[in-house]
Design an enzyme around this catalytic site. Structure first.
Site, PDB file in Angstrom:
ATOM      1  N   ASP A  12     -57.583   4.405-108.761  1.00 15.07           N
ATOM      2  CA  ASP A  12     -56.804   3.103-108.037  1.00 15.07           C
ATOM      3  C   ASP A  12     -56.781   2.411-108.241  1.00 15.07           C
ATOM      4  OD1 ASP A  12     -57.368   1.916-105.153  1.00 15.07           O
ATOM      5  OD2 ASP A  12     -58.830   1.375-105.645  1.00 15.07           O
ATOM      6  N   ASP A  14     -57.299  -1.490-107.682  1.00 13.20           N
ATOM      7  CA  ASP A  14     -57.921  -2.639-107.922  1.00 13.20           C
ATOM      8  C   ASP A  14     -59.062  -2.471-107.203  1.00 13.20           C
ATOM      9  OD1 ASP A  14     -55.862  -4.879-106.429  1.00 13.20           O
ATOM     10  OD2 ASP A  14     -55.492  -3.785-105.306  1.00 13.20           O
TER      11      ASP A  14
END
Length: 271
Positions: A12, A14
């Site tokens: 991922d 963020d």
């Protein structure tokens, strides 16, 4: 946890590599090492607003070097899914350049006249007029697709309504629930693995959320790592009926897993 050879990495963006547009300590070294070791990787995001080129530029501004071809968004996953479902179809799209560009590149025509699909993504300014059009098209028979189920997105002033919230409004008005392509749908993981030509048995998903990253990785058959630099805190993990294979304080803790083992071979993810 058993040893397993790792040949590809999904992560991922963020909460794993950046937080509030600042690089998380160790992220730059981690990405540099992946590149040096020629290990395939993709940075994943449910955000459909930006193109990979836009996101690569934003990451560079944060001090992270990620090629645009190494970024996989929910917009790209949605466009690929629709191309596979109905090649050269048509869609009424609510979203920004990240989504509309992906749809055009997948061969889709944007129209508000009897489209095959209504596709909902994120935008900074949801238009009541376009939402009304979407409701009427779905009521008339267009299929409802949404890039991701995230109810809110961050802003300096607090949360903003995101795709999931607007999708709920449309569902309430039409009785039609959307098909969500982005995380936690494992479809997004599988499309990313296909992009890398990687296999789930030898791939890792690194995320900061139990309810999206970890569950999507598990359902896709991948090894999962939760880092504690984002949404899920350590005390929240036991609330879920599933768990990651490993919990790390941050991405920096995974750097040693990429170092050559004494015999010259890559290490697995065992501890």
């Amino acid at each position: 946890m058993t040893e397993r050879r790792i040949e590809a990495w999904l992560m991922d963006m963020d909460g794993v590599l950046v937080k509030e547009e600042h690089a998380i300590p160790g992220a730059a070294q981690w990405l540099e090492l992946l590149t040096q070791r020629h290990l395939p990787f993709l940075v994943l995001t449910n955000n459909s607003m930006f193109t990979p080129r836009d996101l690569a530029a934003r990451l560079r501004a944060s001090g992270l070097d990620v090629p645009e071809q190494s970024i996989w968004t929910s917009a790209l996953a949605t466009a690929r899914f629709l191309h596979e479902q109905r090649p050269n179809g048509s869609a009424f799209v609510i979203g920004e350049a990240g989504l509309t560009t992906a749809m055009h590149e997948a061969g889709y025509t944007m129209t508000d006249r009897n489209p095959d699909y209504v596709v909902l993504g994120e935008t900074r300014t949801y238009s009541f007029e376009r939402i009304t059009t979407a409701i009427r098209l779905i009521a008339a028979g267009s299929r409802f697709i949404a890039t991701n189920p995230d109810p809110t997105g961050p802003s300096p002033d607090g949360p903003l309504p995101a795709t999931g919230s607007v999708a709920a409004l449309i569902t309430r008005a039409t009785g039609a629930a959307p098909y969500y392509v982005g995380k936690p749908n494992p479809l997004m993981m599988r499309s990313a693995l296909n992009t890398l030509q990687a296999h789930s048995e030898t791939a890792v998903m690194v995320g900061d959320r139990m309810d999206t990253d970890v569950v999507a990785g598990l359902e896709a058959g991948m090894h999962t790592v939760l880092v504690l630099t984002g949404s899920t805190a350590a005390h929240d993990i036991d609330r879920f009926p599933y768990g990651p294979a490993r919990v790390a304080d941050s991405i920096a803790d995974l750097i040693d897993d990429l170092d050559p083992a004494p015999d010259g071979h890559d290490k697995g993810m065992g501890r």
